[in-house]
Enzyme design. Structure first.
Site, PDB file in Angstrom:
ATOM      1  N   ASP A 211      11.305 102.315  70.643  1.00  0.00           N
ATOM      2  CA  ASP A 211      10.333 103.393  70.791  1.00  0.00           C
ATOM      3  C   ASP A 211      11.038 104.686  71.186  1.00  0.00           C
ATOM      4  OD1 ASP A 211       7.381 104.120  71.101  1.00  0.00           O
ATOM      5  OD2 ASP A 211       8.134 104.637  73.090  1.00  0.00           O
ATOM      6  N   GLU A 271      26.588  90.797  68.863  1.00  0.00           N
ATOM      7  CA  GLU A 271      26.991  89.585  69.579  1.00  0.00           C
ATOM      8  C   GLU A 271      26.140  88.392  69.170  1.00  0.00           C
ATOM      9  OE1 GLU A 271      27.220  89.750  73.834  1.00  0.00           O
ATOM     10  OE2 GLU A 271      27.767  91.876  73.816  1.00  0.00           O
TER      11      GLU A 271
END
Length: 551
Positions: A211, A271
Site C-alpha cells: 500500500d 529468500e
C-alpha cells in the site's frame, strides 16, 4: 535389480506473477460466516471454490490485521495478528491451505508506510523526546508562530501535521491523523517492518501488495511543496475537490531513498523462492517515472500498480497514450492493470454513462484481459456491479464524510458481494443488517442468477479468462499500439510463437477498421466475437471487439 529413480522436483516458476490475473477480495464485504454483518476469513475460505472456478491465478486480500478500524484495516495496530472481526490466525492458515489446494496464490496487503496511533510503537514514541521509539515517526518542531513546519497536506483533508501536546511537536500523517507516518530514514524502522513481512512469508503467503509504496520516505529538509502548474493538474490520485491536487508533491513522497528500500524488500522475497510484490504508486505527476525506478531490473519490485486506468477517461486516445508512455518510460518494468478496486468508483459507473451498459461491460473485460501486464479484478466486477448510491447517513468512510457531497467516498464500491438473488442480504450474511447496505439493484446480478446463464457477464469473464490462458501472447507477449480510426484502440500482442491483432471500438457508433497492411487475419475465437474480417476490414459494432491470430 532395477535402480529406483527419485521423482523430479517440480520446476519452480519464479515468474508466475508475470501476466497473472489476481482477484482482489475486500474481507469486510466478501462473505460473513458468523452472522455479525461483517465479512470474515472463514467466509472467504468457503467461497474460494467460486474464485478458482473463475480461472484466476491468485487472490489479493485487503487488510485483515488487528486495527481500531478508523480506516477499515489500513490503520494497523498489530502487524502479526488477525483482527477478531475477521477471525483468528488459524483461520488465516486454513484459508491459505485451501487456496493452495485450489492452485490459487495468496497475496496480502502490507500497510507499512504508516500505522494506527494505537500501535504500541506510536504510544511510546509520543511520550517524550528521549524514549527508544522517539524517532520512529516523523516529528517536527512548529514554526515560530506555532503553525506546522511546512505546507504538506493530508490526502484525507487538511494539514498533514497534527500537534501533540506531550512532545510539543507536530507529527506527520499522509492520511488520517490517527495514521501517523513511520520514519523510514531510521534503519530500525525498516528492519522492524521487514521482520513483520517475514512473519507472513513464514506462514506461506505468495506475495505482497504494498500500500502507498512511494510514501515511505519524506525529504529530511521538510521543504514546502510548490504549487502545481495548471497544465500539470491531475486529479487521478485524489478527487478533484481535494486541495491535495494543488501541490506538486516533490518532498513529501517519492524520494530517491524509497527506490533503494525496494531492494531490501526484494532481497527478503528472494529468500523465499517464487514470491512476488506489487506496489501501489499514488503519484499523479510522476507515476511512470516512479514505476520505472521501482520495477526495472531484477532487484526491486516485481510489479507496479498505478492509477493510469483507475482514473482518466474511457477513450482510445487516453488508453493508447497510457500504453505508449508505459512502454517508452518504463520498458523494463511490469505493470499491474486494474479498472476497479476498493478505493475508486466502480468502472462501469465511472465510464458507462451512455446507456449501453452490457456491451460496455463486456468490452471492458475483453480489453483489460488483452493488454500487457498482470491484471487485478475487483470482487463483483465479474458480475457487472455498479457503484452503490448510498445516503449520507449510511456512510462510514471518513474520506467520503469529509468531502461530501461532491465526493462520496469509497463506500459505494465496498458494499457486500451478492451471492443469492432471493436472500434478504444477497447471501452475504444471515444478519438483518450488514456493515454497509446491500443495494437492491445488485441483487438482480447475484452469482446464482448468472451462474448457469451462458449470456451473462459472469459467463463472459469466465470465457475471457479461459481465452487468455489459451493464448500465451496475451500473458507475457509484447504490445505495440497501431493506427486505427478515431475511437478505436488497436494493438498487436506478440510472443510465445503467436501474434494477435486486437481492436476495440470504444464508441457508441459502429465503425469500420481497415486491417493493417500485411496482416492475414483468422476468424476470431474470442468470447462474444463470431465474425471474421471481410475484404481487408473489420466491421465493429458499438463497443465491439476483435481479437484474431495474425498469420
Amino acid at each position: 535389480m532395477t535402480e529406483q529413480k527419485t521423482p523430479a522436483e517440480p520446476i519452480l516458476d519464479r515468474d508466475w506473477w508475470r501476466g497473472a490475473v489476481i482477484y482482489q477480495i475486500y474481507p469486510r464485504s466478501f462473505q460473513d460466516h458468523n452472522g455479525d454483518g461483517i465479512g470474515d476469513l472463514v467466509g472467504i475460505t468457503e467461497r474460494l471454490d467460486y474464485v478458482a472456478d473463475l480461472g484466476v491465478d491468485a487472490i489479493w486480500l485487503s487488510p485483515f490485521f488487528t486495527s481500531p478500524m478508523r480506516d477499515f484495516g489500513y490503520d494497523v495496530s498489530n502487524y502479526r495478528d488477525v483482527d477478531p472481526l475477521f477471525g483468528t490466525i488459524g483461520d488465516f492458515d486454513r484459508l491459505v491451505e485451501k487456496a493452495h489446494a485450489l492452485k490459487l496464490k495468496v497475496i496480502i496487503d502490507q500497510v507499512i508506510s504508516h500505522c494506527s496511533d494505537k500501535h504500541p510503537w506510536f504510544a511510546e514514541s509520543r511520550l517524550n523526546r528521549t524514549n527508544d521509539k522517539r524517532d520512529w515517526f516523523v516529528w517536527a518542531d512548529p514554526k515560530p508562530d506555532g503553525t506546522p513546519p511546512n505546507n504538506w497536506l493530508s490526502i484525507f483533508g487538511g494539514s498533514a501535521w497534527t500537534w501533540d501536546s506531550r512532545r510539543m511537536q507536530y507529527y506527520m500523517h499522509n492520511f488520517l491523523a490517527s495514521q501517523p507516518d513511520l520514519n523510514f530514514h531510521n534503519p530500525a524502522v525498516q528492519d522492524a517492518q521487514l521482520d513483520n513481512m517475514r512473519f507472513w512469508l513464514e506462514r506461506g503467503i505468495d506475495g505482497f501488495r504494498l500500500d502507498t509504496v512511494n510514501f515511505y520516505f519524506h525529504s529530511l529538509g521538510l521543504e514546502s511543496n510548490p504549487v502545481v502548474k495548471p497544465e500539470d493538474f491531475n486529479a487521478s490520485t485524489a478527487p478533484a475537490v481535494n486541495p491535495y491536487n494543488f501541490q506538486e508533491h516533490l518532498y513529501d513522497k517519492s524520494q530517491p531513498e524509497n527506490a533503494v528500500f525496494m531492494e531490501r524488500i526484494r532481497a527478503l522475497l528472494d529468500e523465499y523462492g517464487a514470491k512476488t510484490s506489487v506496489g501501489e504508486i499514488g503519484d499523479s505527476q510522476h507515476q511512470l517515472e516512479v514505476m520505472s525506478q521501482y520495477t526495472s531490473g531484477t532487484d526491486r519490485l516485481h510489479m507496479a500498480y498505478t492509477f493510469d486506468y483507475l482514473g482518466g477517461e474511457f477513450s482510445a486516445e487516453h488508453f493508447r497514450k497510457a500504453i505508449d508512455l508505459t512502454e517508452r518510460d518504463a520498458p523494463g518494468g511490469w505493470i499491474c492493470l486494474a479498472f476497479s478496486n476498493h478505493d475508486v468508483v466502480r468502472h462501469i459507473s465511472r465510464w458507462a454513462t451512455h446507456g449501453q451498459q452490457d456491451e460496455f461491460t463486456r468490452l471492458a473485460c475483453t480489453m483489460l484481459l488483452s493488454m500487457r501486464g498482470s491484471v487485478c479484478l475487483y470482487q463483483g466486477e465479474e458480475l457487472g456491479l455498479t457503484e452503490a448510491e448510498l445516503a449520507f447517513e449510511d456512510l462510514v468512510d471518513p474520506y467520503g464524510i469529509e468531502f461530501w457531497p461532491q465526493f462520496k467516498g469509497r463506500d459505494g464500491c465496498r458494499t457486500p458481494m451478492v451471492w443469492q438473488t432471493q436472500s434478504p442480504m444477497g447471501g452475504f450474511t444471515t444478519a438483518t443488517r450488514a456493515w454497509l447496505p446491500v443495494p437492491a439493484d445488485h441483487m438482480t446480478k447475484a452469482v446464482d442468477r448468472q451462474d448457469k446463464d451462458q449470456g451473462s457477464v459472469l459467463a463472459h469473464y469466465r470465457a475471457m479468462l479461459a481465452f487468455r490462458r489459451a493464448h500465451p501472447a496475451l500473458i507475457r507477449g509484447s504490445i505495440e499500439t497501431l493506427d486505427a480510426p478515431v475511437g478505436v484502440l488497436a494493438f498487436l500482442r506478440d510472443g510465445e510463437g503467436e501474434r494477435l491483432y486486437c481492436a476495440f471500438n470504444m464508441t457508441e457508433q459502429p465503425v469500420t477498421v481497415p486491417v493493417p497492411a500485411g496482416f492475414d487475419l483468422t476468424a476470431s475465437d474470442a468470447p462474444g466475437i463470431d465474425y471474421q474480417p471481410q475484404q481487408g476490414a473489420l466491421s465493429l459494432a458499438p463497443f465491439g471487439a476483435y481479437i484474431g491470430i495474425v498469420r
